[in-house]
Design a protein around this motif. Sequence first.
Motif, PDB file in Angstrom:
ATOM      1  N   TYR A 177       0.827  -1.207   0.000  1.00 25.32           N
ATOM      2  CA  TYR A 177       0.000   0.000   0.000  1.00 25.32           C
ATOM      3  C   TYR A 177       0.862   1.259   0.000  1.00 25.32           C
ATOM      4  O   TYR A 177       0.540   2.263  -0.654  1.00 25.32           O
ATOM      5  N   ASN A 185      -0.477   2.783  -3.052  1.00 23.78           N
ATOM      6  CA  ASN A 185      -1.635   3.545  -2.587  1.00 23.78           C
ATOM      7  C   ASN A 185      -2.953   2.985  -3.137  1.00 23.78           C
ATOM      8  O   ASN A 185      -3.940   3.696  -3.270  1.00 23.78           O
ATOM      9  N   ASP A 186      -2.963   1.683  -3.465  1.00 21.12           N
ATOM     10  CA  ASP A 186      -4.137   1.014  -4.029  1.00 21.12           C
ATOM     11  C   ASP A 186      -4.571  -0.069  -3.043  1.00 21.12           C
ATOM     12  O   ASP A 186      -3.879  -1.067  -2.865  1.00 21.12           O
ATOM     13  N   ASN A 187      -5.732   0.119  -2.383  1.00 15.80           N
ATOM     14  CA  ASN A 187      -6.173  -0.813  -1.348  1.00 15.80           C
ATOM     15  C   ASN A 187      -6.401  -2.212  -1.903  1.00 15.80           C
ATOM     16  O   ASN A 187      -5.925  -3.203  -1.343  1.00 15.80           O
ATOM     17  N   ASN A 197     -10.478   2.282   1.208  1.00 19.55           N
ATOM     18  CA  ASN A 197      -9.461   3.166   1.768  1.00 19.55           C
ATOM     19  C   ASN A 197      -9.740   3.567   3.218  1.00 19.55           C
ATOM     20  O   ASN A 197      -8.872   4.144   3.881  1.00 19.55           O
ATOM     21  N   TRP A 222      -7.255   2.574   5.993  1.00 21.59           N
ATOM     22  CA  TRP A 222      -6.023   3.312   6.289  1.00 21.59           C
ATOM     23  C   TRP A 222      -6.284   4.691   6.895  1.00 21.59           C
ATOM     24  O   TRP A 222      -5.386   5.530   6.961  1.00 21.59           O
TER      25      TRP A 222
END
Length: 736
Positions: free
Chosen positions: A641, A645-647, A716, A719
């Motif tokens: 991640y 930054n891609d769940n 998202n 996070w």
Amino acid sequence: MFYRLGYIGFRYRYLVLAIWLALFLVSAPTIRQLPSVLKVGGFSNPNIESARARAVLEDNLPSFSPSVLVVIFESEEYTAFDPEFSDEANRVIDNILTISETAGATRFQDSPRQISSDGHTAYSAVQINLSPEESQRLMPEIRDVLPETSIATTLAGVPAFYEDVETISEQDLQRAELFAIPFALIALLLVFGTVVGAAVPLFVGGVSVATVLGLVFLLAQRVDMSIFVLNLTTMLGLGLAIDYSLFMTSRFREELDKRSVEEAVAVTVGTAGRAVFFSGLTVLIGLGGLAQFDFMFLRSVGIAGVAVVSVGMIGALTLLPAVLGIVGQRINRFQIIKRKDDSSGTFWVRLSNVVMDHPWKVFIPTLAFLLLLGIPFLDVELSSPDATILPTRVESRQGFEVLRREFGDGEISPIVVALETDTNVTDRENLAALYDFTRDFAADDRVTRIDSIVTLDPRLTLDQYNLLYNSPGGITDQFVQENLNQLASENATVVLLYIRGLAGDDESKALLTDVRNYQFGGDFRVLVDGGTAEIVDVVNLMYDQFPYVALVIVLATYFVLLFLFRSVVLPLKAILINTLSIAASYGALVFIFQQGNFSSILGFEPQGYVEASLPIIMFCVLFGLSMDYEVFLLSRVRETYLETNDNRQSVAIGLQRSGRIITGAALIVVVVTASFVTAEIVLVKALGLGIAIAVFLDATIARALLVPSTMRLLGNVNWWLPKWLQRLLPKKEYKH
């Protein structure tokens, strides 16, 4: 920090290995001595009412000793009234009383109620001036002085029971190790596919367990430690040490394809080592919770558990990097199973794609399945252990069953009412209070008989008892005087209520409540002891303390995971899923050990209850152990991640990269803990099987299906971290 630790471990690898081998050599000789410094028991607390009642009687009545050895005599040819039977029995008791620690005996010749209805069985009770833990050490000496007789003699009671528990515990451990180590090696070979790769975690695990046992030996010199620590230390120590080593060795092999040995070791400790450290913290928090209980058994398991996890973590972060640095590229030597590189055709890739594409279809059935498994726990009955936890082949259990068969369940464990006064027990008002109490409960169908100073003969009235004990000329009847000497002193007395059922029966517990609620006359201070009182008091105190301990464990674990994953949602999700896994294992515990399902296959006698400490131990062990796999999985997910930054992609790749290792690590723990199913002590068997079931469910249903599907659904939100909290947490995270 962890990255640098890896470099240091590699640079001084031979020195680190030498230090650990020295620890192993120092610890190894203590392992054989360890059982002798551990204690049986620890299931009570001196502050509960039943224990305080026992202390009052021991302090005031010579006939009440800390420990009682029950000597059972049986003969098909003679009865207890025959001289041949009586003389032989007296010879046995006389020989036992030559031992200085004995304080006297209540012989069946002086108490006809200790003779069975057909006369062919009788028992005498020998008082011993030692605590139960110490009295078991007398058993070899007692057996040495037993003469040969024509009647059968069986030793039972607390000293014999404690001795058998210690002996069987040692045998259980040896038997479990015969299964655990070879099967753990097979599991490691399946995971790694190479002999060297499998040998490294096993070597680190073996050295760690030996070191832990040596440490426990030292701790036992300072604090009381339960004999069951022996089994749990080996069970958890071997499982966790191999688990941590497996996880890090797998990462090392992965890094070795693209880095030098030195760099691979450093990156392994910097990534997998960091996960192991925080994973170990969660296990340590759980087991440390046990040390907060006011019971020696639970407290010693907690202390030993902290030692197990600490040594396992230190071994993984120091010994393992040193061994990996020495082995280097040879880690893949002697391949016996060929493995393909991860690709889109592998099982874990396909599974991750299914879970990512159909999260609701995975989430709902898995959630329902875990909830369904937990339903039997709604009917749980909690109790304390007695002789039935032992196999029927041992002498103390056989004696226990003879007493039940010949004298009834209630004969074994009466309700013991201890009464203390500042005046005199035989004052008129006090005699009246005793008389009213005994007559009220003599009319109760749940009571079979009552022994006291005012129940010598049902025909005697209160005035006649007052005359017997307070005559100006003193007591002239020898029987009355002997009864008074046995059951009373000037300021204390005891009333024994013999019940129809076993100590843990609902009827017996209801009777105990009535006794404790009874309004006594006179100036008596009343405390109630006995098997039923002990069970109720122990369970109540344990579960009064449990919610607070559980809350501390949950909150501490939450903050550790918050620090590690920098999310307020992921720790909460982890705790909820952990709770589901534990609840499912609780249901299995009730289904198997309380209700008796699979008892013939597993080789035990159904208890009809769950031992009270088991759910507590399992919660504290499993809450941390389950977090192990959560940390392993989410560490890989977070690494991806941070890069993408891609769940969805990070969850899928995290499952692909860690799925096989998590199931492999769980397989090791399942193999090690399930090996204790071979134990003959039901408590150890239940703990081993309960942990094995929970870990299996957690690593398969929970971590492979429920966790990724939940994370896919949350997106998202997984996070999310408030900005004010971001400023409080350290910003530096290791990336590579």
